[in-house]
Motif scaffolding. Sequence first.
Motif, PDB file in Angstrom:
ATOM      1  N   ASN A  76       0.815  -1.209   0.000  1.00 19.29           N
ATOM      2  CA  ASN A  76       0.000   0.000   0.000  1.00 19.29           C
ATOM      3  C   ASN A  76       0.847   1.256   0.000  1.00 19.29           C
ATOM      4  O   ASN A  76       0.509   2.239  -0.605  1.00 19.29           O
ATOM      5  CB  ASN A  76      -0.952  -0.003   1.190  1.00 19.29           C
ATOM      6  CG  ASN A  76      -2.112  -0.934   0.936  1.00 19.29           C
ATOM      7  OD1 ASN A  76      -2.933  -0.658   0.080  1.00 19.29           O
ATOM      8  ND2 ASN A  76      -2.147  -2.052   1.626  1.00 19.29           N
ATOM      9  N   ASP A  77       1.972   1.224   0.722  1.00 23.75           N
ATOM     10  CA  ASP A  77       2.916   2.330   0.610  1.00 23.75           C
ATOM     11  C   ASP A  77       4.321   1.866   0.960  1.00 23.75           C
ATOM     12  O   ASP A  77       4.509   0.892   1.665  1.00 23.75           O
ATOM     13  CB  ASP A  77       2.485   3.508   1.483  1.00 23.75           C
ATOM     14  CG  ASP A  77       2.445   3.160   2.949  1.00 23.75           C
ATOM     15  OD1 ASP A  77       3.526   2.989   3.531  1.00 23.75           O
ATOM     16  OD2 ASP A  77       1.326   3.049   3.509  1.00 23.75           O
ATOM     17  N   GLY A 131      -1.038   2.059  -4.848  1.00 22.83           N
ATOM     18  CA  GLY A 131      -1.458   3.428  -5.151  1.00 22.83           C
ATOM     19  C   GLY A 131      -2.956   3.576  -5.355  1.00 22.83           C
ATOM     20  O   GLY A 131      -3.404   4.416  -6.113  1.00 22.83           O
ATOM     21  N   GLY A 132      -3.745   2.757  -4.701  1.00 21.52           N
ATOM     22  CA  GLY A 132      -5.194   2.914  -4.777  1.00 21.52           C
ATOM     23  C   GLY A 132      -5.817   2.311  -6.027  1.00 21.52           C
ATOM     24  O   GLY A 132      -7.021   2.395  -6.211  1.00 21.52           O
ATOM     25  N   ASP A 133      -5.007   1.710  -6.914  1.00 26.10           N
ATOM     26  CA  ASP A 133      -5.561   1.147  -8.150  1.00 26.10           C
ATOM     27  C   ASP A 133      -5.005  -0.260  -8.347  1.00 26.10           C
ATOM     28  O   ASP A 133      -3.990  -0.469  -9.007  1.00 26.10           O
ATOM     29  CB  ASP A 133      -5.206   2.050  -9.340  1.00 26.10           C
ATOM     30  CG  ASP A 133      -5.904   1.636 -10.631  1.00 26.10           C
ATOM     31  OD1 ASP A 133      -6.461   0.515 -10.684  1.00 26.10           O
ATOM     32  OD2 ASP A 133      -5.892   2.433 -11.592  1.00 26.10           O
ATOM     33  N   LEU A 134      -5.677  -1.239  -7.750  1.00 28.11           N
ATOM     34  CA  LEU A 134      -5.203  -2.631  -7.800  1.00 28.11           C
ATOM     35  C   LEU A 134      -5.238  -3.167  -9.223  1.00 28.11           C
ATOM     36  O   LEU A 134      -4.381  -3.952  -9.614  1.00 28.11           O
ATOM     37  CB  LEU A 134      -6.046  -3.504  -6.854  1.00 28.11           C
ATOM     38  CG  LEU A 134      -5.590  -4.951  -6.688  1.00 28.11           C
ATOM     39  CD1 LEU A 134      -4.156  -5.030  -6.190  1.00 28.11           C
ATOM     40  CD2 LEU A 134      -6.508  -5.698  -5.718  1.00 28.11           C
ATOM     41  N   ARG A 176      -4.587  -1.584 -12.015  1.00 32.05           N
ATOM     42  CA  ARG A 176      -3.388  -1.142 -12.714  1.00 32.05           C
ATOM     43  C   ARG A 176      -2.149  -1.858 -12.180  1.00 32.05           C
ATOM     44  O   ARG A 176      -1.307  -2.324 -12.937  1.00 32.05           O
ATOM     45  CB  ARG A 176      -3.241   0.383 -12.574  1.00 32.05           C
ATOM     46  CG  ARG A 176      -2.020   0.907 -13.293  1.00 32.05           C
ATOM     47  CD  ARG A 176      -2.091   2.389 -13.602  1.00 32.05           C
ATOM     48  NE  ARG A 176      -2.002   3.216 -12.417  1.00 32.05           N
ATOM     49  CZ  ARG A 176      -1.377   4.396 -12.399  1.00 32.05           C
ATOM     50  NH1 ARG A 176      -0.791   4.857 -13.475  1.00 32.05           N
ATOM     51  NH2 ARG A 176      -1.359   5.109 -11.300  1.00 32.05           N
TER      52      ARG A 176
END
Lengths: 543, 311
Positions: free
Chosen positions: B39-40, B71-74, B76
């Motif tokens: 996640n980060d 980055g919030g877009d699994l 991608r």
Amino acid sequence: MSETKVFAARKIVTMDPRRPVASHVAVRDGRILAVGAAAEVSAWGDFPLDSRFADKVLLPGFVEGHAHVLAGAMWRYLYVGYHDRQDPKGATHPGLTDIELVIERLRQAEAALPDAQTPLIAWGFDPIFLTGERLNRHHLDGVSASRPIAVVHSNFHLLTANTAALSLAQYDPGTQIVGVALEDDGHPHGELREFAAMFPVMRRLGIDFGALARSAEGIRAYGEVARRCGVTTVTDLIADLEDGDVRQLLEITGEASFPVRLVPALNGHAAPAYETAERALALKHLSTEKLRLGAVKLLTDGSIQGFTAQVNWPGYFKGPDHGIWNMAPEQLYDTVDNLNGEDIQLHIHVNGDKAIDMALDALERTLGHHRRPDHRHMLQHCQMAGSAQFRRMKALGVGVNLFANHLYYFGDQHRDITLGPDRARGIDACASALEHGVPLAIHSDAPVTPMGPLFTAWCAVNRQTASGDVLGEAERISVDQALQAVTLGAAHSLKMDDEVGSIEVGKRADFAVLEEDPTACAPEALKDIAVHATVLGGEATAP
Amino acid sequence: MTAALPMTVIAGYLGAGKTTLVNHLLRNAEGRRICVLVNDFGEIAIDAELIEAREGDSLTLANGCVCCSIGGDLFRALSRVLDRVPRPDHLVIEASGVAEPARIAEVARAEPELSPGAIVVLCDAETLAERLAEPLLARTLGEQIAAADLLLLNKCDSVPPEPLEALEGLLRQLNETAAIKRVTFAAASVEELLAEPARHTPRDQSATQSHEALYERWSWESGRAHPVDKVEEALAALPDGLLRLKGLLVSDDRASAWEIQSTGSRPTVTRRRVPPSASPGLRLVAIALRGKLQRDVLDRRLAGLEQEELV
């Protein structure tokens, strides 16, 4: 200094209580120089008169406080929704009210495709409104047995594929995957639910919503969607805003032909809070007249109609509780505290009343020690807010942007299925918000529902559902209040009420040009008023 | 056609040790080219000399491993992993603290180019019982545990053996089949973890039971600030079956406060800053598995304390 000019109109509704109505407005350097009667305006000098809107009604350009770029970008695909919808070029696509009409529309589009391989992709489909058999692969196989076809549902959490598309993903008879619906005999039905089941088909058909939302074509189409419904300031209420994205946004919004001011909110879930804060502060400094950066979007729960909202006792009326959190409570507290500590404005997505409680808890904690007298934090959607929660919002100085369009599009479902008749009457409680002194905006969340501030205002005024029922008369607001909510109210929610949202001296010359006067028509007719044009910074916009 | 890429999902609530486990995997990859989606990067602790390249949202290590941000877009992130040349040997996805790991893991069953590995769920032995009793979290965490193929009970060095057994019993109630392992600093065997198979049947997400019904809660509140040594005495030998006891004692003049904590039979009492909103008195909360809570014993102890004061 640019030339000064004067617009004459049948009527100018200013939303400025000191001067509610006028007939002339003078514009200089993109701003409003004077508003009033002809004589008052000409007191500034003898300026050229532009009478092209002489028989029209001018309002402040509408402000859409919660929508997404996909509302423009999705038009790359074929629209097959239940309700009429206008595309970026201005053509109206009539709603498809039964499956046969959906199939027919797909057939026409299929026949028009140049080669045999290009997948056919459609969007906006909503089975909730259709009676009879649920859309399945056999329907779509009738459109084409060889070309892959995918119909994306309006909530973006489901799609229906034909056999050709299912085979690409190797979804064969006997497939056992959660989210891949099966027929009685074990063959895939065609409907794919949620990320895991949809991924293989989307990947092979090249459907990528993230990429669509950051495409130049999609952003330009979004500007057109907004312009056509009288909007001159529009949000994109969650965006990754990577360096390349921002460069492109600066370029596109910098074009004279781009017809709106764009206000993207940074995705607060993509990085740790301190990095998000740093990024938001850096972005703020890149803001221009037409691109406003600096706010952050956070998501708490899901949606009520998807049964993923977090709902307090007694829970959902009918159907299972699949309430989700997009962020752990502690993480929300920490993130909100970090961002508020840096004086960054927050837009917090909350639908269910339990999520509203959690967001208010987070705000209460941080505002106890990081006092920000004008923080302008907004609860977005906030559909199930009750009186006690509005009182807390008032005490904390929190504003609310209510999802008024839901009353029409999903009100019947909330009454019959998700919440039951009692709580459904209280959803999107605009009158309560105003009564408690909570700053109010209302929105469409396009592409979830179509953008159209006059329609959104109509929903808040009439609270009429798609079936014609009235949902909670006590929460109706007046036409003036609703118009305020889609202009100055929404501008306030974006910290732009000093610039846009009313026709006042010094503000930007952004107007919605209407065929009729919304303050004089019957409240039921509000949604039928046609938008003739918009003016942005004193210039009439054109497609 | 290239062989399907095995995918393991790591889940667990905040502070359970997910990042520690990711660091552990990257350091002990032993020749496997592992790709981790996180996640980060914030907490990924990799020595600078091991990092070969850092480019936007991906970090390439000298040992062949890669770490990429979701980055919030699994969608991608996952597409990019599948497009990588050469393909990694193993994909590990670190789910967010409130994610439903079963939903993420399902993509490895759906996508032909992926093959399903285990769902590994980390639990913090120190806080697990308490977390599961929190109304806001109970269902999310219960579902995480129920979805696991391998449960790692972490931070076992700081919890005595008896409550650890109770915690294992608790995990077993929520998940009948998963392997349960005790670990410290999330130091699980990398080989075993990556080889751990997924369940053969799809996970039915609709079958969720009410986990709140698994616990009983006892609480005590008194406006009187008993002397701290008396309180300690009254709680000296706690009845069996308690998963967690927690409390706060604030003196009459609000000059001092003590925190009372127990995950075993004997509570620890520590001085702390007086919370601004706390009024004088004693407040206690205890959690136990349903049927294991000896309310009467606790009530008697505390009632005895009150009586003593009156004499």
